[in-house]
Design a protein around this motif. Structure first.
Motif: not given
Length: 343
Positions: A301-319
């Motif tokens: 699960i931690d591996m999946w979460k780590k892999a998702a970090e760029p998606i959070y950054a992309q979301w913040m940039q879009a907002v």
């Protein structure tokens, strides 16, 4: 003579006031039809736990002056078109997946971020409460009613436990954010709506699907996939939106009925009722012949979460591009989720 004139004037004014009051009451009680469009089959669990109870409650609270006609299964338009359908008056209320039009509604896409929302009931109430201050900006050409979520995972033809396994796979993604996540992991997105997903899987157009548990059964997708990863991988957010012209023509009492049903309470109620039923589908699949619930370890699960970090950054940039503060908005949503124990 003056007294008679004054009496006549008062009588005339009183009569006028009564006529105005009668006119207002008549407008309030005038029977109206509300055309409610969605793209699920009429037997779907959300239809039974959300759409129908809400409709019955509106009709009862309005003393029958608001009659609701349901148009399920894409009768009035394709799933991805439901926001525009209500904006243009093709329907009066629609159920919308904002993620079906990736990039159009960047703020509410926060609800789609991987591994952010864990519990659909309190998660729905949290997302709805958080989003209300942004809805007027992002969905200004409709009347926002409320938002809610489901929580789902990945269902496939082979076991999936680690994000590295997504590379080279064809995935039917639940929304735009999950699609970006799949791309980040090296997978290929298959863009089809929920009603079209089973066909895509059976024809080999897709290898796997991100979906809630019980809908795998209700859409017949259990005939096309056999392995189900046991993790709270993603959420999809949904909004109920209303045509502004339809709402503006209601009487005052009818508007109050609608306002009372476009509330945070209803967001949590629908989210919990549907979400709990969706989650119960895991047990159905666990007992079904030929199906395997794939265990995922905390380290994975931690591996999946780590892999998702760029998606959070992309979301913040879009907002940030909308004029809102993405980092602050995410912190506020996380606090709301934590306060309701929904993360």
């Amino acid at each position: 003579m003056a007294t008679k004139f004054a009496r006549f004037t008062l009588t005339t004014a009183a009569t006028g006031a009564l006529l105005v009051a009668a006119s207002v009451a008549s407008a309030q009680d005038r029977p109206v039809e509300l055309r409610f469009a969605h793209w699920l089959p009429p037997t779907h669990s959300l239809a039974k736990t959300g759409f129908e109870p809400w409709a019955k409650s509106v009709e009862a609270a309005s003393k029958g002056s608001i009659k609701i006609s349901m148009f399920p299964a894409q009768q009035l338009g394709k799933a991805a078109d439901h926001y525009d359908m209500v904006r243009d008056g093709i329907a009066d209320v629609t159920w919308v997946n904002p993620g079906y039009q990736a990039g159009r509604f960047p703020i509410i896409a926060a609800g789609e971020l991987p591994f952010l929302i864990g519990k659909p009931g309190p998660g729905s109430a949290a997302l709805d409460s958080w989003y209300r201050k942004y809805a007027g900006q992002e969905m200004k050409d409709v009347k926002f009613c409320f938002a809610h979520v489901h929580v789902g995972t990945i269902h496939s033809k082979k076991p999936i436990t680690e994000p590295s396994q997504i590379k080279g796979m064809k995935i039917r993604s639940a929304n735009g954010t999950v699609a970006a996540y799949v791309s980040q992991l090296g997978g290929t997105n298959v863009q089809v709506s929920a009603p079209e997903a089973r066909d895509a899987l059976e024809k080999g157009v897709a290898d796997a699907i991100t979906f809630p548990w019980d809908s795998i059964v209700s859409f017949g997708i259990d005939k096309a996939v056999s392995h189900h990863s046991d993790m709270r991988m993603y959420a999809s957010d949904f909004v109920w939106v209303m045509n502004r012209n339809w709402y503006d023509k209601l009487g005052a009492a009818q508007k109050k009925v609608i306002d009372d049903h476009c509330s945070n309470e209803w967001a949590g109620r629908v989210g919990a009722a549907w979400g709990d039923l969706e989650d119960s589908g895991q047990q159905k699949l666990a007992k079904a012949p030929g199906h395997t619930i794939v265990q995922v370890t905390p380290a994975q699960i931690d591996m999946w979460k780590k892999a998702a970090e760029p998606i959070y950054a992309q979301w913040m940039q879009a907002v940030d591009k909308t004029g809102a503060n993405g980092k602050q908005a995410l912190e506020e949503l996380r606090k709301e989720l934590e306060s309701r124990k929904a993360n």
